[in-house]
Enzyme design. Structure first.
Site, PDB file in Angstrom:
ATOM      1  N   GLY A 273      42.783  36.664  40.169  1.00 18.64           N
ATOM      2  CA  GLY A 273      41.348  36.431  40.114  1.00 18.64           C
ATOM      3  C   GLY A 273      40.707  37.381  39.135  1.00 18.64           C
ATOM      4  N   HIS A 307      33.840  43.098  43.994  1.00 19.92           N
ATOM      5  CA  HIS A 307      35.158  43.579  44.446  1.00 19.92           C
ATOM      6  C   HIS A 307      35.766  44.496  43.382  1.00 19.92           C
ATOM      7  CE1 HIS A 307      39.298  42.739  46.274  1.00 19.92           C
ATOM      8  NE2 HIS A 307      39.598  43.247  45.093  1.00 19.92           N
ATOM      9  N   GLU A 308      35.774  44.026  42.131  1.00 16.43           N
ATOM     10  CA  GLU A 308      36.361  44.832  41.058  1.00 16.43           C
ATOM     11  C   GLU A 308      35.547  46.095  40.811  1.00 16.43           C
ATOM     12  OE1 GLU A 308      39.303  43.979  40.248  1.00 16.43           O
ATOM     13  OE2 GLU A 308      39.076  42.101  41.336  1.00 16.43           O
TER      14      GLU A 308
END
Length: 865
Positions: A273, A307-308
């Site tokens: 992803g 998230h990253e």
């Protein structure tokens, strides 16, 4: 290759011996352009200088490098014979000094598998694009290094690239005398170093933040994609989420973003992803939407961005020592992605998506024979590769959500702040985090960690209601906790128990109690005397990680009134619980499908609706008995078309039902409608059949023999792009022909000429649930091939082939034989690579679960047809 699979013991031994002071990496990527017809792998020059210390002068160790050739090696000024010290994966280093300098001049190979330095040629315009992807251990395909997370070092780079290209790395770069030179980074692990090069479309912005002490932080922002995707690139929304996330994390972490710039690249043929390379985050380019998508897609992209970003602190600033503690970054990033999504962006329903989608991934993974504790036993890099799974991500994030309920949000966040400050640019283990959480919460984290982080399996919580003699009030409400025999741990749960009843045509909550459930039986004294409920929801608000069960009255209420539940989170939790019951053969698959057909159209949350569509499809092809599948497909297609026509014109619900209709269409009249929508001879008000939807309609036509090679070629002519090529490959492999299947099999299994993205597309087309008889001959071929494929191909392609081509859809008469063949292979290959065996065991478990559900249906109804 020998030495490619680094073990934990080797890494620990090397970390005790060596410490790294810095890397200087020089790459020459000018070979990336030019004719692709040459023999052998296309390579680039990589020159690496490593400065490092040795705690035991005179000792020996090794550096990591996977490359076709090494031109020169020198250690402390002495030239070494490359043929003697390099074996294809490692460079042997003897007689080390206290302080050392290693220089390696190598020819490294461009990748077509998404590992290392991936090279992509855009079929639309012939442009070449490069990017790197390393996790867990592929930086050694680009430069020589010590490839393990705990040997951090500053990283400095320079790159020669074709004229007109731009090059990016972790640090700020500038072009000087034809060479791109990059600022030295802070100490970081090798797997998060990164390069990106090519004629990318690049958009810039700036984030600015003034802190309470008056200091100001300015972060240059960048976002990039292929030129062919530039017309679709909504960089403004990417920057909006980025700025909101940076504000949120600065507010909560009290540690300024530590890596200078913040570039985000959307790249082709990406295996993941996204990846958290500091200063240069990479994402799969499918996050740039070429057609209309629902808000669930935008929410998913925002969640991934956040998230990253959370990884900049949990993972990049503070990194796990070895992959056993992978959860120290992935679980936190998964939790923080949802936490920030709800707290900082327009996607305030992010916890609903988390409860419905992410936890479904965790529940499945936690019931496989390969389940493991959140803190896993990672023996080597192959183990590490497979542990980027639903346990490490979604279960770990769910456990952290439970921890927030257990310790308190303020204590949790204060623990995080102390963790960053104490361990900045270092490496940690479980105990380092638990110690600060004990300080801030006053709770015993050791027992909590033992229950939640160091044991595997998922518990089930079931309500038991005893009413008073009049039957109008609760005499006693008990929560029963159960565990699987294979993983018998009962855990402490902080849960909310909600009581619901019908009020008019609405099913609403009228009582709620938050309690600690511990042991096999917990009495909820707070609800004694409450009016008798029609529905008891034992994990209301989704505070814990468990499989929710229902008492008989609650289940009857859901069968009749599920669509009347007014709270979207409660509704999502009930759907999730019913799906878990279907997978466990406690609810028959046709009954679950019936619930979707009756109540799916009333689902307001688009992400939940799309999940219901996916589950209904799986219930049909995996868990329904063979004699009922044709009936079930007709029922689903009928309902999908009804709800497609009834949906608000132009709405995202209309789009979702259109895609679902295409996924279940199989009868001639259903396929004819898809063809008419493609031709434009029929229209549905408000439904824009854009290019992505055209491909979604064409695939079922190809799979059912209603669209031939010429039709697929004509569609590619309309969309002669990289995205179109992937769709074309998938549609071609989907056609119901023995010759087509043989060709697709040969392209994936017998050849390595396809890129990772085209391998993925070919497998997706090859495996069609409607073609079980056609796929039957490949069961024997699969088991004959997988060990060779695992040995000869990269681990990413190996995983794709072993997982993707497993015979998951046997013909009715072959189902038990397929299970037996799987068992026979496992019995006769006990010495096969553990990671390979794990993949086969997981696929076997999925098939056995499907057969149990089908058998339960036959027992419940009696076989028909």
């Amino acid at each position: 290759m020998p030495g490619e699979n680094l073990s934990r013991d080797e890494a620990r031994e090397r970390a005790a011996l060596l410490s790294v002071d810095g890397y200087d990496v020089s790459l020459d990527l000018r070979s990336a352009v030019g004719d692709d017809a040459g023999a052998g792998p296309r390579t680039f020059r990589s020159v690496t200088t490593i400065r490092f210390r040795c705690a035991e002068p005179g000792a020996a160790s090794f550096a990591d490098l996977i490359a076709p050739a090494v031109t020169a090696v020198s250690l402390n000024g002495k030239d070494l014979d490359p043929g003697a010290v390099f074996d294809g994966t490692r460079i042997q280093l003897e007689d080390l000094a206290a302080e050392n300098e290693l220089v390696v001049d190598a020819q490294c190979a461009y990748s077509r598998t998404g590992e290392g330095m991936h090279r992509f040629v855009d079929p639309e315009d012939g442009e070449v694009y490069l990017y790197t992807q390393y996790e867990p251990a592929d930086s050694r395909r680009v430069f020589a290094n010590f490839e393990q997370p705990d040997l951090k070092a500053p990283f400095r780079a320079e790159v020669k690239a074709p004229e007109g290209w731009t090059v990016w790395s972790n640090g700020v770069g500038e072009l000087t005398d034809g060479v791109w030179k990059f600022a030295e980074t802070k100490p970081i692990s090798t797997y998060i170093t990164a390069f990106l090069a090519g004629p990318y479309h690049y958009v810039t912005d700036t984030y600015s933040r003034t802190f309470d002490d008056g200091t100001t932080l300015e972060i240059p922002l960048g976002a990039m994609c292929r030129k062919g995707l530039a017309p679709h690139f909504d960089a403004d929304d990417v920057f909006l989420i980025t700025k909101q996330g940076l504000d949120f994390f600065h507010d909560h972490f009290d540690y300024p973003y530590p890596f200078g710039k913040y570039d985000q690249a959307f790249v082709p043929e990406y295996n993941l992803g996204a990846m958290e390379n500091p200063g240069l985050v990479t994402f799969r380019e499918e996050y740039i939407f070429r057609g209309k998508v629902t808000q669930a897609s935008y929410s998913g992209r925002a969640n991934t961005i956040l998230h990253e970003m959370a990884h900049m602190w949990f993972g990049d600033l503070v990194t796990m020592e070895w992959w056993d503690d992978l959860w120290l970054k992935e679980s936190f990033a998964d939790f923080m992605g949802a936490f920030a999504l709800v707290g900082a962006t327009r996607f305030t329903d992010g916890w609903i998506t988390f409860a419905n989608r992410r936890k479904a991934w965790a529940y499945r993974a936690d019931q496989l024979p390969s389940t493991h504790p959140v803190t896993a036993d990672i023996r080597d890099l192959q183990d590490a590769k497979l542990n980027f799974d639903g346990i490490t991500y979604a279960k770990g994030a769910s456990v952290l959500k439970q921890l927030v309920a257990y310790a308190g949000q303020d204590a949790f966040l204060e623990g995080a702040r102390r963790y960053f400050k104490r361990n900045a640019y270092g490496n940690t283990r479980l105990g380092d985090l638990l110690s600060v959480l004990e300080e801030t919460s006053g709770r015993d984290m050791t027992s909590w960690a033992r229950s939640w982080l160091q044991t595997a399996g998922v518990n089930s919580l079931t309500p038991q209601v005893v009413l008073d003699v009049e039957g109008g009030r609760i005499a006693e409400l008990t929560v029963l906790q159960e565990a699987a025999e294979s993983h018998p741990e009962l855990r402490p749960h902080r849960v909310a128990v909600g009581l619901y009843r019908m009020e008019g045509d609405r099913l609403v909550r009228y009582e709620r109690a938050e309690v600690d459930v511990d042991g096999p039986r917990t009495v909820v004294v707070e609800l004694a005397g409450a009016e008798a409920p029609e529905l008891v929801l034992v994990n209301d608000d989704d505070l814990t990680y468990c499989k929710t069960r229902f008492d008989a009255t609650s289940l009857d209420t859901l069968r009749d009134h599920l669509g009347a539940l007014t709270d979207p989170m409660a509704r999502a939790l009930c759907w999730s619980a019913l799906w878990n019951m279907t997978r466990d053969a406690l609810l028959l698959a046709p009954d679950f499908i019936d619930l979707v057909m009756r109540f799916g159209r009333r689902e307001t949350d688009i992400g939940v609706l799309q999940m219901l569509h996916a589950w209904a499809n799986s219930a049909l092809v995996d868990y329904s008995p063979p004699w009922w599948r044709e009936t079930g497909a007709k029922l689903l297609a009928h309902v999908a078309l009804r709800d497609l026509r009834d949906a608000e014109p132009g709405s995202e619900h209309q789009l979702a039902w259109a895609r679902f209709y295409a996924s279940v269409a199989s009868a001639p009249e259903e396929l004819a409608l898809l063809q008419a929508l493609l031709d434009g001879t029929e229209q549905i008000e408000g439904l824009a059949v854009d290019q992505e939807l055209r491909w979604a309609f064409l695939e079922p036509l190809a799979a059912h023999g209603a669209a031939d090679e010429a039709a697929v070629a004509a569609e590619l002519a309309r969309d002669d792009t990289a995205s179109g090529k992937r769709h074309q490959v998938r549609c071609l492999a989907a056609r119901p022909s023995a010759a087509v299947k043989a060709q697709a099999w040969a392209q994936v299994v017998e050849s390595d000429t396809l890129s990772n993205a085209l391998v993925e597309a070919t497998i997706a087309g090859f495996v069609q649930p409607s073609q079980r008889e056609l796929l039957a001959p490949y069961t024997e071929k699969y088991f004959a091939a997988i060990e060779r494929v695992w040995a000869e191909r990269s681990i990413q392609i190996g995983v794709d082939v072993v997982r993707g081509l497993f015979p998951s859809y046997p013909a009715a008469d072959d189902a038990q034989a397929t299970l037996d063949a799987t068992d026979a292979w496992l019995t006769s290959h006990e010495e096969a690579a553990p990671a390979l065996r794990r993949l086969v065991l997981e696929a076997r478990d999925d098939l056995a679960r499907a057969l149990r559900a089908q058998a339960a249906d036959n027992e419940g109804r009696g076989a028909q047809g």
